[in-house]
Design a protein around this motif. Structure first.
Motif, PDB file in Angstrom:
ATOM      1  N   VAL A 131       0.810  -1.209   0.000  1.00  0.00           N
ATOM      2  CA  VAL A 131       0.000   0.000   0.000  1.00  0.00           C
ATOM      3  C   VAL A 131       0.846   1.264   0.000  1.00  0.00           C
ATOM      4  O   VAL A 131       0.441   2.300  -0.538  1.00  0.00           O
ATOM      5  N   HIS A 136      -9.375  -5.056  -5.393  1.00  0.00           N
ATOM      6  CA  HIS A 136      -9.828  -5.101  -4.000  1.00  0.00           C
ATOM      7  C   HIS A 136     -11.241  -5.662  -3.877  1.00  0.00           C
ATOM      8  O   HIS A 136     -11.578  -6.266  -2.849  1.00  0.00           O
ATOM      9  N   PHE A 196      -7.566  -5.537   4.278  1.00  0.00           N
ATOM     10  CA  PHE A 196      -6.980  -4.485   5.112  1.00  0.00           C
ATOM     11  C   PHE A 196      -6.866  -4.868   6.584  1.00  0.00           C
ATOM     12  O   PHE A 196      -6.342  -4.084   7.384  1.00  0.00           O
ATOM     13  N   LEU A 220      -3.281  -5.118   7.899  1.00  0.00           N
ATOM     14  CA  LEU A 220      -2.662  -3.802   7.752  1.00  0.00           C
ATOM     15  C   LEU A 220      -3.112  -2.870   8.871  1.00  0.00           C
ATOM     16  O   LEU A 220      -2.298  -2.143   9.461  1.00  0.00           O
ATOM     17  N   ARG A 252      -0.701  -1.122  12.032  1.00  0.00           N
ATOM     18  CA  ARG A 252      -0.440   0.267  11.642  1.00  0.00           C
ATOM     19  C   ARG A 252       0.376   1.037  12.670  1.00  0.00           C
ATOM     20  O   ARG A 252       0.970   2.073  12.342  1.00  0.00           O
TER      21      ARG A 252
END
Length: 531
Positions: free
Chosen positions: A286, A332, A340, A343, A347
């Motif tokens: 990303v 996606h 996600f 992720l 983070r």
């Protein structure tokens, strides 16, 4: 080589004898560094290289040599130090000799290096095992963004069960395009771990060579020597990225392919393709979405004067955004919302070699874990913006890329290099191969202090993450390597951040600073952006 150096003293292509000697030294250092790196990859499994046996139809161990944890650490440290010195010497001579030896122009030497890379087993981490494990889950009907490798198939799968700590219980953090490539490697090479990893190595080597081809297509010949010094024949890039078989090589190649496409096909169709390729890069990792900001910013900076220039820039930006949205959206939608999950969970991670780790340790007792990590995350974002502003101020695209599409390509890659270097320096979680986007874009930047900053950053991180795995080390080696990672690297990284900020105060960017080119650009060409 001797004959080539002798000719360079008489035909004027290599400059004076004093200029040939550093070049000869550079080649010796490059050869020595690559020999050490290949020694690790061709030898038996060790603290830097996970065991992939049985080999199946893929290459196996070619050197019946076992390196102890101390030996492999020393070999990799020596390789990266020699490689960094070689890059430094190459940077000194890049402007004097815009093109490398004929073997480079004919792809002979890069091709041989690619073949040698395919004979090795990847080292420096066990990430490549995780890649093919996620691909294995995908082609076996599972969801790699939900399934932990260790739990897949009851822990008995011949590939997913080989994932190493600390990733055994972690679903994929990679985007859908990367996972499709991982799935391809698993499908072609399965059900053997070594075969699947080797197919993935083929993808990485092709991406590395493709990155060189795209750079040479996008940038003028005056910058081709910098391409080989900084990307093709950079032992740090080769060791960390290509021989480490990291997905960042693929994502970086997609970014330069996106730039090269518009450099050769103007108009909305080329811009649409550029946006689509950037979407593939951002759907690999990303963080590579920064390339979208770069290509849009480049169109605006070189748009030309008047309403027509603004209208064309807006049309191309709109076409690129459309290509990005269509490709990223389709990928996606196919992957689903769980892409996600991992992720978002990671983070606020903070790696050991960044300057944020000591700060986290200081804040955690008083503020608590969550608040301390939030403070670090926000502070890192502010620092990244400040570093990016300084780097954009004190650097510029290489002035040899004058006029039209070459200027746009150099400007786009200049923005990529500055923004990605700022991110690498400021990010709380950062690993050495995260810098590959910097190095694939750096050939488009005018030579100057930014080269030294990027080289210092990659050298520090390379040394800090040797041997790279958390398994297979003796307590003594672990103490030394972890000590470097925790107690030395963060302060060196902090010093580099301060050095960038100091450049913003002094404005001393070297030849890559705010000076204008000595010759004016062609008529009708907008001036090179410097801020």
């Amino acid at each position: 080589m001797a004959a080539r150096l002798s000719r360079s003293r008489t035909d004027g292509s290599g400059g004076a004898e004093g200029e040939s000697r550093p070049e000869a030294v550079r080649w010796v250092l490059v050869a020595a560094s690559l020999a050490l790196l290949l020694l690790v990859g061709l030898s038996r499994p060790n603290a830097a290289q996970p065991d992939l046996a049985p080999r199946g139809w893929a290459p196996g161990v070619l050197l019946p040599l076992g390196l102890s944890p101390a030996a492999v650490t020393a070999v990799l440290w020596a390789a990266y130090v020699l490689g960094a010195v070689a890059v430094l010497l190459g940077l000194r001579g890049a402007s004097a000799r815009p093109e490398g030896p004929r073997g480079w122009r004919a792809w002979r030497v890069p091709g041989v290096l690619g073949v040698l890379a395919l004979l090795t087993a990847p080292f420096g981490s066990a990430d490549h095992v995780s890649y093919v494990a996620y691909g294995r889950i995908l082609v076996s009907g599972g969801n790699p963004w939900l399934e932990a490798p260790a739990a897949w198939a009851g822990g008995t799968d011949p590939v997913t069960s080989r994932v190493e700590a600390p990733w055994t219980e972690e679903p994929s953090v990679y985007g859908p395009f990367a996972t499709l490539l991982h799935g391809l490697a698993a499908w072609v090479g399965g059900p053997s771990l070594r075969q699947e990893v080797w197919v993935w190595q083929v993808v990485v080597v092709l991406a590395w060579l493709g990155g060189r081809a795209a750079l040479r297509a996008a940038l003028p010949p005056a910058q081709h020597r910098r391409i080989d010094v900084l990307w093709t024949l950079n032992p740090l890039v080769l060791g960390l990225g290509v021989l480490g078989a990291h997905v960042d090589v693929v994502a970086a190649a997609l970014v330069v392919a996106a730039v090269a496409l518009t450099a050769h096909r103007a108009g909305s169709l080329g811009a649409f393709g550029t946006g689509a390729l950037v979407a593939a890069a951002a759907s690999t990792k990303v963080t590579y979405g920064v390339a979208l900001v770069a290509v849009l910013g480049a169109w605006w900076l070189v748009r030309g004067d008047g309403p027509l220039g603004r209208r064309r820039a807006l049309q191309r930006c709109g076409a690129a955004l459309l290509g990005f949205v269509i490709v990223a959206g389709a990928l996606h939608l196919w992957a689903g919302t769980h892409v996600f999950d991992q992720l978002l969970r990671s983070r606020q991670a903070v790696s050991l070699a960044t300057p944020w780790r000591p700060l986290l340790e200081v804040l955690r007792p008083d503020l608590g874990e969550q608040v301390a990590r939030t403070v670090v995350t926000v502070s890192a974002a502010v620092l990244a913006v400040a570093l990016a502003a300084v780097l954009l101020r004190v650097t510029r695209p290489d002035p040899s890329a004058a006029g039209g599409r070459p200027r746009w390509a150099a400007t786009a890659l200049w923005l990529v290099a500055c923004l990605s270097l700022a991110y690498s320096l400021a990010a709380p979680y950062s690993l050495p191969w995260y810098d590959l986007l910097v190095w694939v874009a750096l050939p488009a930047v005018a030579a100057g202090a930014v080269d030294l900053l990027a080289l210092a950053r990659l050298t520090v991180m390379s040394l800090a993450y040797v041997p790279g795995r958390v398994l297979g080390m003796t307590p003594e080696v672990e103490s030394v390597t972890l000590g470097l990672r925790r107690s030395v690297a963060p302060w060196l990284e902090l010093a580099l951040c301060l050095a960038v900020l100091a450049l913003g105060v002094t404005g001393a960017g070297g030849r890559g600073g705010s000076e204008r080119p000595s010759e004016p650009p062609p008529a009708g060409t907008p001036p090179t952006p410097t801020r």
